[in-house]
Design a protein around this motif. Sequence first.
Motif, PDB file in Angstrom:
ATOM      1  N   GLY A 195       0.784  -1.236   0.000  1.00  0.00           N
ATOM      2  CA  GLY A 195       0.000   0.000   0.000  1.00  0.00           C
ATOM      3  C   GLY A 195       0.806   1.271   0.000  1.00  0.00           C
ATOM      4  N   LYS A 196       2.143   1.171   0.018  1.00  0.00           N
ATOM      5  CA  LYS A 196       3.007   2.349   0.075  1.00  0.00           C
ATOM      6  C   LYS A 196       3.642   2.586  -1.291  1.00  0.00           C
ATOM      7  CE  LYS A 196       7.234   2.049   1.300  1.00  0.00           C
ATOM      8  NZ  LYS A 196       8.524   1.794   2.010  1.00  0.00           N
ATOM      9  N   GLY A 197       3.741   3.842  -1.705  1.00  0.00           N
ATOM     10  CA  GLY A 197       4.404   4.162  -2.954  1.00  0.00           C
ATOM     11  C   GLY A 197       5.900   3.893  -2.871  1.00  0.00           C
ATOM     12  N   THR A 198       6.501   3.499  -3.988  1.00  0.00           N
ATOM     13  CA  THR A 198       7.941   3.232  -4.013  1.00  0.00           C
ATOM     14  C   THR A 198       8.607   3.991  -5.155  1.00  0.00           C
ATOM     15  OG1 THR A 198       7.819   1.309  -5.504  1.00  0.00           O
ATOM     16  CG2 THR A 198       7.518   0.890  -3.147  1.00  0.00           C
ATOM     17  N   LYS A 199       9.913   4.194  -5.014  1.00  0.00           N
ATOM     18  CA  LYS A 199      10.742   4.756  -6.073  1.00  0.00           C
ATOM     19  C   LYS A 199      11.950   3.841  -6.250  1.00  0.00           C
ATOM     20  CE  LYS A 199       9.504   9.589  -5.116  1.00  0.00           C
ATOM     21  NZ  LYS A 199      10.027  10.941  -4.735  1.00  0.00           N
ATOM     22  N   VAL A 200      12.401   3.704  -7.486  1.00  0.00           N
ATOM     23  CA  VAL A 200      13.496   2.793  -7.806  1.00  0.00           C
ATOM     24  C   VAL A 200      14.679   3.606  -8.317  1.00  0.00           C
ATOM     25  CG1 VAL A 200      14.214   0.818  -9.209  1.00  0.00           C
ATOM     26  CG2 VAL A 200      11.830   0.997  -8.404  1.00  0.00           C
ATOM     27  N   PHE A 201      15.850   3.415  -7.676  1.00  0.00           N
ATOM     28  CA  PHE A 201      17.043   4.143  -8.097  1.00  0.00           C
ATOM     29  C   PHE A 201      17.774   3.386  -9.204  1.00  0.00           C
ATOM     30  CE2 PHE A 201      21.508   5.214  -8.119  1.00  0.00           C
ATOM     31  CZ  PHE A 201      21.451   6.604  -8.185  1.00  0.00           C
ATOM     32  N   CYS A 202      18.335   4.153 -10.153  1.00  0.00           N
ATOM     33  CA  CYS A 202      19.135   3.586 -11.239  1.00  0.00           C
ATOM     34  C   CYS A 202      20.329   4.491 -11.524  1.00  0.00           C
ATOM     35  CB  CYS A 202      18.323   3.484 -12.544  1.00  0.00           C
ATOM     36  SG  CYS A 202      16.764   2.607 -12.435  1.00  0.00           S
ATOM     37  N   TRP A 203      21.416   3.882 -11.964  1.00  0.00           N
ATOM     38  CA  TRP A 203      22.470   4.629 -12.649  1.00  0.00           C
ATOM     39  C   TRP A 203      22.213   4.505 -14.143  1.00  0.00           C
ATOM     40  CZ3 TRP A 203      24.738   8.030  -9.985  1.00  0.00           C
ATOM     41  CH2 TRP A 203      25.300   7.796  -8.729  1.00  0.00           C
ATOM     42  N   TYR A 204      22.259   5.653 -14.826  1.00  0.00           N
ATOM     43  CA  TYR A 204      22.012   5.692 -16.273  1.00  0.00           C
ATOM     44  C   TYR A 204      23.240   6.276 -16.947  1.00  0.00           C
ATOM     45  CZ  TYR A 204      19.928   7.071 -20.748  1.00  0.00           C
ATOM     46  OH  TYR A 204      19.652   7.236 -22.088  1.00  0.00           O
ATOM     47  N   GLY A 205      23.801   5.514 -17.894  1.00  0.00           N
ATOM     48  CA  GLY A 205      25.021   5.962 -18.557  1.00  0.00           C
ATOM     49  C   GLY A 205      24.890   5.965 -20.065  1.00  0.00           C
ATOM     50  N   ILE A 206      25.582   6.911 -20.706  1.00  0.00           N
ATOM     51  CA  ILE A 206      25.602   6.988 -22.165  1.00  0.00           C
ATOM     52  C   ILE A 206      27.055   6.978 -22.636  1.00  0.00           C
ATOM     53  CG2 ILE A 206      23.410   8.244 -22.299  1.00  0.00           C
ATOM     54  CD1 ILE A 206      25.009  10.821 -22.737  1.00  0.00           C
ATOM     55  N   PRO A 207      27.333   6.505 -23.850  1.00  0.00           N
ATOM     56  CA  PRO A 207      28.707   6.546 -24.362  1.00  0.00           C
ATOM     57  C   PRO A 207      29.230   7.974 -24.395  1.00  0.00           C
ATOM     58  CG  PRO A 207      27.329   5.138 -25.734  1.00  0.00           C
ATOM     59  CD  PRO A 207      26.407   5.853 -24.787  1.00  0.00           C
ATOM     60  N   GLU A 208      30.497   8.146 -24.093  1.00  0.00           N
ATOM     61  CA  GLU A 208      31.075   9.492 -24.008  1.00  0.00           C
ATOM     62  C   GLU A 208      31.097  10.213 -25.342  1.00  0.00           C
ATOM     63  OE1 GLU A 208      34.833   9.138 -22.083  1.00  0.00           O
ATOM     64  OE2 GLU A 208      33.964   8.728 -20.111  1.00  0.00           O
ATOM     65  N   ASN A 209      31.068   9.453 -26.437  1.00  0.00           N
ATOM     66  CA  ASN A 209      31.106  10.084 -27.762  1.00  0.00           C
ATOM     67  C   ASN A 209      29.730  10.211 -28.401  1.00  0.00           C
ATOM     68  OD1 ASN A 209      30.633   7.402 -28.231  1.00  0.00           O
ATOM     69  ND2 ASN A 209      32.197   7.150 -29.828  1.00  0.00           N
ATOM     70  N   LEU A 210      28.680  10.084 -27.589  1.00  0.00           N
ATOM     71  CA  LEU A 210      27.324  10.187 -28.129  1.00  0.00           C
ATOM     72  C   LEU A 210      27.020  11.622 -28.533  1.00  0.00           C
ATOM     73  CD1 LEU A 210      24.607   8.661 -28.594  1.00  0.00           C
ATOM     74  CD2 LEU A 210      23.926   9.449 -26.322  1.00  0.00           C
ATOM     75  N   SER A 211      26.683  11.828 -29.813  1.00  0.00           N
ATOM     76  CA  SER A 211      26.356  13.158 -30.326  1.00  0.00           C
ATOM     77  C   SER A 211      24.857  13.382 -30.287  1.00  0.00           C
ATOM     78  CB  SER A 211      26.862  13.315 -31.767  1.00  0.00           C
ATOM     79  OG  SER A 211      28.255  13.120 -31.837  1.00  0.00           O
ATOM     80  N   LYS A 212      24.465  14.641 -30.263  1.00  0.00           N
ATOM     81  CA  LYS A 212      23.046  14.982 -30.254  1.00  0.00           C
ATOM     82  C   LYS A 212      22.382  14.436 -31.511  1.00  0.00           C
ATOM     83  CE  LYS A 212      19.876  18.852 -29.606  1.00  0.00           C
ATOM     84  NZ  LYS A 212      19.733  20.333 -29.421  1.00  0.00           N
ATOM     85  N   GLY A 213      21.276  13.773 -31.333  1.00  0.00           N
ATOM     86  CA  GLY A 213      20.557  13.186 -32.454  1.00  0.00           C
ATOM     87  C   GLY A 213      20.938  11.751 -32.746  1.00  0.00           C
ATOM     88  N   ASP A 214      22.048  11.274 -32.163  1.00  0.00           N
ATOM     89  CA  ASP A 214      22.452   9.880 -32.356  1.00  0.00           C
ATOM     90  C   ASP A 214      21.550   8.939 -31.561  1.00  0.00           C
ATOM     91  OD1 ASP A 214      24.496  10.578 -33.976  1.00  0.00           O
ATOM     92  OD2 ASP A 214      26.107  10.114 -32.560  1.00  0.00           O
TER      93      ASP A 214
END
Length: 436
Positions: free
Chosen positions: A74-93
């Motif tokens: 009955g209690k709301g929960t939140k889930v933690f994550c680490w989110y990573g992207i490649p260092e050479n990721l360009s906008k629009g890729d």
Amino acid sequence: MFFLICGHVVGQTSVTNRSLTDFQKDSGPLWVKSELVKSGVFNTPDFKFTDGFDEHKQFSNIKGLFFKGLPFKGKGTKVFCWYGIPENLSKGDKRPAVVLVHGGGGTVFPEWVKEWTDSGYIAISVALEGQIPGHRVENNQGEKLWPTFEYSGPRRIGFFEDVVTEKLQDQWFYHAVADVVMAVSLLKSFPEVDTTKIGVTGISWGGILTNVITGVDNRFAFAIPVYGCGFLQETPHYSDMLGKLTNEQQAFYLTNWEPSLFVPLQKQPTLFVNGTNDFHFTMNSFTKTFEASPNEKYLYVEHNMKHGHQAGWAPKTIYAFADYITKQGDAPIMPRFKALSKKNELRYTYKGKVKKAFLYYTTDTADWGRDNYIWGQATAKFSDANKTISASLPEDAVAYFINTVDSEGMMYCSPMRFVAKDSGIQLHKKKNDRPD
């Protein structure tokens, strides 16, 4: 209905006032999936990036986020994550992505995320026991636990000790499955993610989860369960743990959560990873899980591979397999059995380029315990011209497989096969145990 677990009968399916018909109607993988669908896990969850744990992230291309989990008691929960992207990721890729599913005692390791971003993947690591980043603290029972917070969901209690005592929606395994499915739903909403190329890999308990989740969710481009497998009731370690549950709990696990129920429902190509003598996930159950998969599938079995998170994400073959699926990389080698002569000469065929080949065999599989049997190693002969591998199988061998290393140093192997009966025990016979 009765279940046989390592020679012991495990009670009737229900020992309460619920009828057997009711139990069968509200049970099984399709029931589990229907409950998850009703909970909304296939919809994009609400989320928010956070910089509150930046001191723990270690790498500039990784950031923290919370998404809204399912209610717990009955209690709301939140889930933690680490989110990573490649260092050479360009906008629009757009890049392929992978969901990382940690094992028991584990957490959202930023180093694991970095392994994948360095390989060109977007990666999200999901905290499956309500953890947030920080140092482990010892509790009154002497357990060292990762920190949690007011919105944490359930944590794992032993081996499915909360089944039956809690309703499905409040069981830890249900929440863990839901969290990973929601992480996929979240990834599919991000513009930088190639939504047709999302994979999943899990280590140990994360491997168990991976085998179940991919039977529930067919959106994955690939799966890489490490160690974790199905048919756990046939391993020495987990059969003992299962035997400590009540009859009804055992039946609930075998009817609803056993990974072997979900593997036949999978659609994605899979690389199954394990060590020859893993204490938790023995080669008998691991091989049966591989056989149960109806999909394109490959094997990586390392001689005496250590058990752990770092050992579980270290093999370079894992990343090469993902590249094969998402980036048209080199195809894995799958040695295929052709014959075992009367002189005990083995012959396999293969496609690709082999640099090394080895025969692994064991002379005793009486109980599959880590310390009770060993795998011998012998160099196998191979011919890249004829695409054949040959080896002399010792007369006393009862099980064996062929391991290959390709021209890029990536290791793949054949399924384990049995020779005959061992000490009067009927060994497992494969459905496809015939020459190709």
